[in-house]
Design a protein around this motif. Structure first.
Motif, PDB file in Angstrom:
ATOM      1  N   ASP A 125      52.128  36.716  36.672  1.00 32.00           N
ATOM      2  CA  ASP A 125      52.554  38.103  36.480  1.00 32.00           C
ATOM      3  C   ASP A 125      51.531  39.107  37.004  1.00 32.00           C
ATOM      4  OD1 ASP A 125      54.943  37.353  35.319  1.00 32.00           O
ATOM      5  OD2 ASP A 125      54.137  37.405  33.282  1.00 32.00           O
ATOM      6  N   LYS A 126      50.319  38.622  37.355  1.00 33.42           N
ATOM      7  CA  LYS A 126      49.291  39.490  37.937  1.00 33.42           C
ATOM      8  C   LYS A 126      48.942  39.071  39.365  1.00 33.42           C
ATOM      9  CE  LYS A 126      47.074  40.913  33.595  1.00 33.42           C
ATOM     10  NZ  LYS A 126      45.795  41.187  32.930  1.00 33.42           N
ATOM     11  N   ASP A 127      49.656  38.086  39.876  1.00 29.07           N
ATOM     12  CA  ASP A 127      49.384  37.517  41.190  1.00 29.07           C
ATOM     13  C   ASP A 127      50.008  38.381  42.285  1.00 29.07           C
ATOM     14  OD1 ASP A 127      48.944  35.717  43.384  1.00 29.07           O
ATOM     15  OD2 ASP A 127      50.920  34.811  43.000  1.00 29.07           O
ATOM     16  N   VAL A 128      49.402  39.538  42.542  1.00 28.35           N
ATOM     17  CA  VAL A 128      49.978  40.474  43.516  1.00 28.35           C
ATOM     18  C   VAL A 128      49.799  40.007  44.960  1.00 28.35           C
ATOM     19  CG1 VAL A 128      49.971  42.508  42.044  1.00 28.35           C
ATOM     20  CG2 VAL A 128      47.884  41.905  43.291  1.00 28.35           C
ATOM     21  N   ASP A 129      49.023  38.945  45.170  1.00 29.30           N
ATOM     22  CA  ASP A 129      48.952  38.312  46.487  1.00 29.30           C
ATOM     23  C   ASP A 129      50.171  37.429  46.743  1.00 29.30           C
ATOM     24  OD1 ASP A 129      46.986  38.979  48.318  1.00 29.30           O
ATOM     25  OD2 ASP A 129      45.438  37.776  47.352  1.00 29.30           O
ATOM     26  N   GLU A 148      32.363  29.282  36.662  1.00 24.58           N
ATOM     27  CA  GLU A 148      32.119  30.711  36.447  1.00 24.58           C
ATOM     28  C   GLU A 148      33.270  31.552  36.991  1.00 24.58           C
ATOM     29  OE1 GLU A 148      27.214  30.797  36.548  1.00 24.58           O
ATOM     30  OE2 GLU A 148      28.364  30.906  38.421  1.00 24.58           O
ATOM     31  N   LEU A 149      33.788  31.160  38.152  1.00 22.24           N
ATOM     32  CA  LEU A 149      34.901  31.906  38.737  1.00 22.24           C
ATOM     33  C   LEU A 149      36.167  31.734  37.890  1.00 22.24           C
ATOM     34  CD1 LEU A 149      36.006  33.704  40.915  1.00 22.24           C
ATOM     35  CD2 LEU A 149      36.295  31.710  42.398  1.00 22.24           C
ATOM     36  N   LEU A 150      36.398  30.526  37.390  1.00 26.11           N
ATOM     37  CA  LEU A 150      37.553  30.291  36.524  1.00 26.11           C
ATOM     38  C   LEU A 150      37.451  31.122  35.241  1.00 26.11           C
ATOM     39  CD1 LEU A 150      38.049  26.437  36.928  1.00 26.11           C
ATOM     40  CD2 LEU A 150      39.710  28.208  37.542  1.00 26.11           C
ATOM     41  N   GLU A 151      36.241  31.285  34.740  1.00 29.64           N
ATOM     42  CA  GLU A 151      36.033  32.097  33.539  1.00 29.64           C
ATOM     43  C   GLU A 151      36.404  33.558  33.823  1.00 29.64           C
ATOM     44  OE1 GLU A 151      32.494  33.396  30.373  1.00 29.64           O
ATOM     45  OE2 GLU A 151      32.099  31.848  31.891  1.00 29.64           O
ATOM     46  N   LEU A 152      36.004  34.068  34.984  1.00 25.04           N
ATOM     47  CA  LEU A 152      36.348  35.439  35.350  1.00 25.04           C
ATOM     48  C   LEU A 152      37.859  35.597  35.517  1.00 25.04           C
ATOM     49  CD1 LEU A 152      35.707  38.323  36.186  1.00 25.04           C
ATOM     50  CD2 LEU A 152      35.235  37.488  38.510  1.00 25.04           C
ATOM     51  N   VAL A 153      38.494  34.622  36.143  1.00 21.93           N
ATOM     52  CA  VAL A 153      39.952  34.657  36.300  1.00 21.93           C
ATOM     53  C   VAL A 153      40.624  34.726  34.930  1.00 21.93           C
ATOM     54  CG1 VAL A 153      41.952  33.254  36.977  1.00 21.93           C
ATOM     55  CG2 VAL A 153      40.048  33.552  38.570  1.00 21.93           C
ATOM     56  N   GLY A 154      40.124  33.954  33.985  1.00 16.50           N
ATOM     57  CA  GLY A 154      40.664  33.991  32.630  1.00 16.50           C
ATOM     58  C   GLY A 154      40.513  35.366  31.984  1.00 16.50           C
ATOM     59  N   ASN A 172      43.046  37.679  33.549  1.00 10.42           N
ATOM     60  CA  ASN A 172      44.379  37.364  33.028  1.00 10.42           C
ATOM     61  C   ASN A 172      44.614  38.035  31.671  1.00 10.42           C
ATOM     62  OD1 ASN A 172      45.064  35.741  35.214  1.00 10.42           O
ATOM     63  ND2 ASN A 172      44.533  33.822  34.195  1.00 10.42           N
ATOM     64  N   ALA A 173      43.563  38.058  30.857  1.00 11.25           N
ATOM     65  CA  ALA A 173      43.682  38.555  29.480  1.00 11.25           C
ATOM     66  C   ALA A 173      43.489  40.057  29.354  1.00 11.25           C
ATOM     67  CB  ALA A 173      42.662  37.828  28.592  1.00 11.25           C
ATOM     68  N   ASP A 174      42.996  40.713  30.391  1.00 13.28           N
ATOM     69  CA  ASP A 174      42.672  42.139  30.321  1.00 13.28           C
ATOM     70  C   ASP A 174      43.938  42.973  30.467  1.00 13.28           C
ATOM     71  OD1 ASP A 174      41.763  44.728  30.595  1.00 13.28           O
ATOM     72  OD2 ASP A 174      40.107  44.220  31.933  1.00 13.28           O
ATOM     73  N   PRO A 175      44.370  43.671  29.427  1.00 15.00           N
ATOM     74  CA  PRO A 175      45.619  44.451  29.509  1.00 15.00           C
ATOM     75  C   PRO A 175      45.528  45.654  30.446  1.00 15.00           C
ATOM     76  CG  PRO A 175      44.463  44.907  27.445  1.00 15.00           C
ATOM     77  CD  PRO A 175      43.729  43.789  28.101  1.00 15.00           C
ATOM     78  N   GLU A 176      44.307  46.062  30.803  1.00 15.24           N
ATOM     79  CA  GLU A 176      44.145  47.203  31.704  1.00 15.24           C
ATOM     80  C   GLU A 176      44.415  46.836  33.157  1.00 15.24           C
ATOM     81  OE1 GLU A 176      43.504  50.445  30.891  1.00 15.24           O
ATOM     82  OE2 GLU A 176      43.935  49.669  28.883  1.00 15.24           O
ATOM     83  N   ILE A 177      44.277  45.558  33.482  1.00 20.56           N
ATOM     84  CA  ILE A 177      44.461  45.095  34.860  1.00 20.56           C
ATOM     85  C   ILE A 177      45.919  44.711  35.067  1.00 20.56           C
ATOM     86  CG2 ILE A 177      43.777  43.397  36.599  1.00 20.56           C
ATOM     87  CD1 ILE A 177      41.517  45.262  35.851  1.00 20.56           C
ATOM     88  N   ASP A 178      46.597  45.395  35.992  1.00 19.98           N
ATOM     89  CA  ASP A 178      48.007  45.079  36.267  1.00 19.98           C
ATOM     90  C   ASP A 178      48.149  43.945  37.266  1.00 19.98           C
ATOM     91  OD1 ASP A 178      49.301  47.207  34.674  1.00 19.98           O
ATOM     92  OD2 ASP A 178      48.175  48.504  36.035  1.00 19.98           O
ATOM     93  N   GLY A 179      47.265  43.905  38.233  1.00 13.43           N
ATOM     94  CA  GLY A 179      47.303  42.854  39.240  1.00 13.43           C
ATOM     95  C   GLY A 179      45.932  42.680  39.842  1.00 13.43           C
TER      96      GLY A 179
END
Length: 291
Positions: A115-119, A76-82, A85-92
């Motif tokens: 490219d979204k891994d701001v950590d 379930e967590l991997l699905e959310l991460v995916g 990743n695909a959401d163009p509104e989320i920068d990081g």
């Protein structure tokens, strides 16, 4: 002795980011959007994520908080991460650690889009950092470097001892302190649980960065006069006499060490606030790179 005031510097950085975000709005550009994922009810994690959300509001970022129950499965967590990743509104975005024991943290972090891994935890970003390429630097080491720069602490040619070899703080800061440029060019010793004669090594150090997580580990007799002390440790020590039932303690015996140090970070109020500021800085960079 000069206090390296992370709270003040972090507020300065937030003000600088807020000014940039205001200018982006003025130009009609999309402002940065940071998302945070937290699984479970860990008190320290909830507090930390809450402070990130408040910081986003203060500087004009968009923010999204995804809070999941302790029972969330790895799939379930991997699905959310995916989805993130695909959401163009989320920068990081960040996945707050620690995760419940039934979830493989490394598998989750590997699934985050670099490219979204701001950590700055993904191996792609760690590798770029080691090669001195443009990337996201892990927020805590990034904050330490920024603190040293802003206080103009001389590091070139100095001997730095880093205590702790975690992938989040110890290893990256040991690399950054040895790189060319401001707050770099030092000779670094990376110490850990198998290091022999650690106390003697510390006594030779011009700069000590302690990221061990052991309260008051670094004592005055381990520090030479004029040393620079960076305390990354932050441990909740139970104390029934206090309203919250605990107090925050760093790796360094501050009262014993402060009079020997030329520069020193307090706990709290030192490295901690810088971590959040540099996470926001990374998110701004993510937005700017896309634009």
């Amino acid at each position: 002795m000069t206090i390296l005031d992370g709270k003040k510097v972090s507020n300065d950085i937030k003000d600088e980011i807020a000014a940039e975000v205001a200018a982006m709005r003025e130009r009609g550009e999309k402002v940065p959007h940071l998302a945070a994922v937290i699984v479970g009810e860990d008190g320290a994690s909830l507090t930390y994520v809450g402070s990130k959300v408040r910081a986003c509001k203060r500087i004009g970022f968009e923010s999204t908080l995804k809070q999941l129950p302790e029972s969330t499965t790895e799939e379930e967590l991997l699905e959310l991460v995916g989805q993130l990743n695909a959401d163009p509104e989320i920068d990081g975005y960040i996945v707050q650690l620690p995760l419940p024991r039934h979830i493989d943290e490394q598998k989750i972090l590997m699934a985050v889009d670099p490219d979204k891994d701001v950590d700055g935890f993904h191996p792609t970003n760690f590798g770029k950092m080691a090669l001195e390429l443009e990337t996201f630097i892990s927020a805590t080491p990034f904050g330490i470097i920024e603190l040293l720069k802003r206080y103009e602490v001389e590091t070139s040619g100095k001997h730095t001892v880093v205590i702790g070899r975690s992938h989040i703080v110890g290893r990256p800061i040991s690399i950054l302190m040895s790189q060319k440029g401001a707050a770099g060019n030092s000779t670094v010793t990376l110490a850990h649980s198998r290091t022999q004669n650690l106390e003697e090594l510390c006594r030779q150090a011009d700069i000590i960065v302690s990221a061990l997580g052991v309260p008051n580990f670094v004592k005055a007799d381990m520090v030479k006069d004029g040393a620079v002390i960076i305390d990354v440790g932050i441990t909740r020590v139970p104390d029934a006499s206090r309203e919250r039932g605990y107090y925050i303690c760093g790796d360094v015996d501050f009262e014993g060490v402060k009079d020997k140090a030329s520069f020193i970070t307090p706990v709290p109020g030192g490295v901690g606030p810088m971590t959040i500021a540099m996470l926001l800085k990374n998110t701004l960079l993510a937005r700017q790179r896309k634009a």
